[in-house]
Design a protein around this motif. Structure first.
Motif, PDB file in Angstrom:
ATOM      1  N   MET A  26     -20.097  32.490  10.307  1.00 15.88           N
ATOM      2  CA  MET A  26     -20.956  32.396   8.944  1.00 15.88           C
ATOM      3  C   MET A  26     -22.382  33.162   9.001  1.00 15.88           C
ATOM      4  O   MET A  26     -22.792  33.911   8.456  1.00 15.88           O
ATOM      5  N   GLY A  29     -21.860  36.878   9.313  1.00 17.87           N
ATOM      6  CA  GLY A  29     -21.949  37.480   8.182  1.00 17.87           C
ATOM      7  C   GLY A  29     -23.203  37.580   7.547  1.00 17.87           C
ATOM      8  O   GLY A  29     -23.435  38.396   6.753  1.00 17.87           O
ATOM      9  N   LEU A  30     -23.826  36.506   7.477  1.00 21.79           N
ATOM     10  CA  LEU A  30     -25.269  36.348   6.790  1.00 21.79           C
ATOM     11  C   LEU A  30     -26.300  37.392   7.344  1.00 21.79           C
ATOM     12  O   LEU A  30     -27.092  37.831   6.447  1.00 21.79           O
ATOM     13  N   SER A  91     -19.219  41.492   4.268  1.00 22.66           N
ATOM     14  CA  SER A  91     -20.660  40.954   4.390  1.00 22.66           C
ATOM     15  C   SER A  91     -21.499  42.275   4.511  1.00 22.66           C
ATOM     16  O   SER A  91     -22.666  42.116   3.790  1.00 22.66           O
ATOM     17  N   TYR A 215     -20.019  30.800   3.649  1.00 25.31           N
ATOM     18  CA  TYR A 215     -20.884  32.194   3.215  1.00 25.31           C
ATOM     19  C   TYR A 215     -21.155  32.442   1.746  1.00 25.31           C
ATOM     20  O   TYR A 215     -22.079  32.649   1.236  1.00 25.31           O
TER      21      TYR A 215
END
Length: 234
Positions: A26, A29-30, A91, A215
């Motif tokens: 996560m 991805g961020l 992402s 996410y």
């Protein structure tokens, strides 16, 4: 049933390992989304290409939606590498479209809202992890709220009501706060039910799906908070 401390310890290690993997992905991805958004916002050429052409912009939006639905529906049938690549691509693509926030809000309000979002998300996630209460009913109620938000948002595209937009944002915060707690609790169930797989492919794919869910909760919570607290660049 006989108590087995070794079995319980192994189960705990399995859960912790899986959850750690979910949060690691996560955060990846961020980070990719944040970097891409800032990079695109710093390039007049990229901004013009993405937002100066409605076909490209809406193509990217529908492409993102397609990736989410495809990954959710086909993750068990694709390889771990494909699932990871799709998540990473999503992402980055999402970061490109979210770069628009830098054209609407000032940097300080984006940063402060991100901090508030991170703290809120962390608190809800911890609650979902440690609570003994079954949040299944809460999750169902929040999903109905999410459907209501989507419908109201689509209507507001035509109505263009500022008041409705604010109501949607406040309700959205409540919905994604609840979903964060609910989805985090589901991670424990996912960890326990993960099949034994020597290659680790099944665990990786499960972690990617868990990361995608959290996410999306984080990003949507951030956007709802930004609509409420974000300061305009003007």
């Amino acid at each position: 049933m006989e108590y087995s401390p070794i079995g319980n310890a192994m189960s705990l290690v399995k859960v912790n390992t899986f959850i750690r993997s979910v949060y690691n992905w996560m955060f990846v991805g961020l980070a990719l989304t944040a970097f891409t958004a800032f990079y695109v916002a710093s390039s007049e050429t990229l901004l013009q290409v993405i937002f100066g052409n409605k076909i490209i912009f809406y193509g990217m939006i529908f492409g993102e939606l397609g990736m989410v639905f495809y990954l959710s529906a086909r993750v068990h049938k694709m390889s771990a590498f494909s699932a990871t690549a799709l998540f990473v691509t999503y992402s980055i693509l999402n970061g490109a479209t979210l770069s628009s926030i830098f054209m609407i809000y000032n940097i300080s309000s984006i940063a402060s809202t991100f901090l508030v979002c991170a703290l809120t998300f962390a608190a809800c996630s911890v609650y979902g992890m440690v609570t003994k209460k079954d949040l299944t009913s809460l999750g169902g109620f929040m999903m109905m709220g999410l459907i209501g938000i989507i419908i109201a948002s689509l209507l507001n595209v035509f109505i263009k009501s500022t008041a409705m937009n604010m109501i949607i944002s406040y309700v959205g915060v409540l919905v994604f706060v609840g979903l964060t707690a609910y989805d985090t609790q589901k991670l424990k169930e996912m960890a326990i039910t993960q099949p034994v797989d020597a290659s680790g492919a099944m665990v990786r794919k499960g972690a990617i799906m868990g990361a995608l869910t959290l996410y999306l909760d984080f990003i949507n919570l951030f956007l709802m908070l930004l609509h409420i607290f974000g300061g305009s660049r003007d």
